[in-house]
Design an enzyme around this catalytic site. Structure first.
Site, PDB file in Angstrom:
ATOM      1  N   LYS A 128      -1.818   0.377  -4.554  1.00 48.50           N
ATOM      2  CA  LYS A 128      -1.461   0.201  -3.135  1.00 48.50           C
ATOM      3  C   LYS A 128      -0.288   1.108  -2.751  1.00 48.50           C
ATOM      4  O   LYS A 128      -0.323   1.801  -1.721  1.00 48.50           O
ATOM      5  CB  LYS A 128      -1.098  -1.266  -2.893  1.00 48.50           C
ATOM      6  CG  LYS A 128      -0.465  -1.540  -1.553  1.00 48.50           C
ATOM      7  CD  LYS A 128      -1.450  -1.358  -0.427  1.00 48.50           C
ATOM      8  CE  LYS A 128      -0.766  -1.485   0.918  1.00 48.50           C
ATOM      9  NZ  LYS A 128      -1.690  -1.296   2.028  1.00 48.50           N
TER      10      LYS A 128
ATOM     11  N   CYS B  79       4.281   0.139   6.779  1.00 52.72           N
ATOM     12  CA  CYS B  79       3.671   0.426   5.477  1.00 52.72           C
ATOM     13  C   CYS B  79       4.089   1.780   4.935  1.00 52.72           C
ATOM     14  O   CYS B  79       4.786   1.875   3.927  1.00 52.72           O
ATOM     15  CB  CYS B  79       2.162   0.376   5.617  1.00 52.72           C
ATOM     16  SG  CYS B  79       1.629  -1.099   6.491  1.00 52.72           S
TER      17      CYS B  79
END
Ligand code: SAJ
Length: 431
Positions: A215, A269
């Site tokens: 991720k 993010c």
């Protein structure tokens, strides 16, 4: 295996990821309880409404709440599967803070029983899922946790990062491939069975640590590539070349695919996650670190360019187009547009107008500056300077004839036909 109607799921955190995830699971017929610490979020969801803007989410939530498969509460209840989707912010020193994840795990521990599955979805530093496991083991010594007692465990614990794009969340939740990292292979298989209920994409299993790093890697990849585009925009600016044209031309090469420069990188993010990798191994991450600095530096560069433009045209009002961190969403988190607009408002006060179709009022940071929120039509009429900060559709649609006599700083490259208005090389801006 329990059927959908019998499956009880708890989703911890009803934010940009948690709420859509809870709603999608509830649509399968499973009974979902969304848990959030904010009372107003719980009330909003229970009344069948949403507190965030996301394509089609309102209809889905009102449907599953009406059917009784989704409800919200501020305290956790027993379930078969627990999904943790809480924020993992970083501190000023760029060290990740997993406090909310551990808090969520602590609440879950109180209701956990043999046979349950705990899945962490929050973007997390490598090793966080093991920390969750250790915390659960401490709080519930009566349960055998995985990875400490061989394959003999009473519960399953896995890491499965969300990887959806804001604006396409409901589609990507279903269609994207999922990486499922188990504390043990058995945990991964248990979590896979759960995701198979609503994911159409491939579900690939691995270890929790590999999934955590995957991720972070995805978002660092994008950040590094955007930094390359942003660095090019500065060079092109110095050389007086149109960076958008150069990128378009270079991308005709079959193995070149350069991303778009912009006013910097925002969102919760990409502007955050690369720091988790840097914090884990500062010595070996000069590239990832530099990319972060290049992207943040681009925001400062735009502030200086815009300020020089506004200073050079005394008495003329300037419109900042957009505050969101990217096009066609209402999310202002870590937004470079917000940073630039507020810096200009602090410097130039009432000369600054803000156009943001996704805001009813200006955020608190503008208070006392004298800058005002206005609509796009008024901005076109009254502002001699336009600074494009977000590529919202609304701004793209403005034809040349409505902006031909305006001095434009287009950080998103949405108006390629805009004539270069400034003869002064100091003020020329390629991006
Ligand atoms: N941006 C550019 N140039 C580009 C592309 C993006 O300047 O060529 C800027 C955007 O304007 C924005 C920022 O980067 O400010 C991030 O936007 P984005 O659309 O690239 O990504 P996010 O933050 O909305 O979502 C990302 C996605 N990750 C990747 O594409 C690798 C998404 O799939 C993740 O789920 C999400 O982060 C997340 O939650 O981690």
């Amino acid at each position: 295996m329990v059927s959908d109607a019998e499956l009880n799921v708890v989703v911890m955190g009803l934010g940009y990821i948690g709420l859509p995830t809870a709603a999608v699971i509830a649509r399968t017929g499973a009974r979902v309880l969304g848990v959030d610490v904010t009372e107003s979020v719980v009330e909003t969801v229970n009344s069948g409404r949403v507190h965030i803007e996301e394509v089609d989410l309102d209809g889905l939530v009102s449907g599953v709440v009406a059917r009784g498969t989704l409800r919200a509460a501020s305290v956790v209840a027993p379930a078969d599967v627990f999904v943790i989707a809480v924020p993992t912010p970083f501190a000023d020193d760029h060290q990740p803070n997993i406090g909310y994840v551990l808090q969520a795990a602590t609440s879950i521990a109180a209701v956990l029983k043999a046979g349950d599955t705990v899945i962490l979805e929050s973007t997390s530093p490598v090793g966080t899922t093991e920390q969750v496991r250790d915390l659960l083991a401490t709080l519930r010594p009566d349960l055998r946790v995985p990875g400490r007692t061989g394959e003999q465990a009473d519960i399953a614990i896995a890491y499965c990062p969300e990887r959806v794009l804001p604006g396409r969340i409901l589609v990507e939740l279903i269609d994207n491939d999922r990486v499922i990292g188990g504390i043990t292979p058995r945990c991964a298989r248990k979590a896979l069975t759960f995701y198979r209920r609503f994911v159409r994409g491939a579900c690939v299993t691995t270890t929790a640590r590999a999934a955590e790093m995957t991720k972070l890697t995805e978002n660092a990849f994008r950040d590094v590539n955007i930094a390359f585009a942003n660095e090019l925009s500065l060079v092109a600016d110095t050389l007086g070349v149109d960076v958008w044209e150069v990128i378009r031309l270079a991308n005709r090469h079959p193995r070149v695919n350069i991303l778009s420069p912009g006013p910097g990188v925002g969102g919760h993010c990409i502007a955050v996650d690369p720091w988790f990798l840097v914090a884990a191994d500062p010595e070996h991450t000069p590239l990832i670190r530099t990319a972060r600095l290049v992207n943040d530096g681009k925001t400062d560069h735009v502030i200086e360019k815009a300020a020089a433009m506004i200073e050079a045209m005394p008495g003329i009002s300037a419109a900042c187009l957009g505050l969101a961190f990217k096009a066609d969403i209402d999310d202002f988190r870590e937004s470079p547009a917000l940073k630039i607009a507020s810096a200009l408002a602090a410097r130039f006060g009432p000369r600054i107008r803000i156009v943001e179709p996704y805001a009813d009022a200006l955020p608190a940071v503008f208070e006392g500056t004298g800058a005002r929120l206005t609509d796009i039509d008024a901005a076109i009429e009254t502002c001699g300077i336009m600074i494009v900060l977000v590529d919202h559709d609304l701004f793209r649609s403005i034809p040349l004839q409505e902006r031909a006599s305006t001095t434009v700083l287009d950080t998103r490259g949405i108006w390629p036909d805009q004539p270069a208005a400034l003869p002064d090389a100091r003020l020329r801006l390629a991006s």
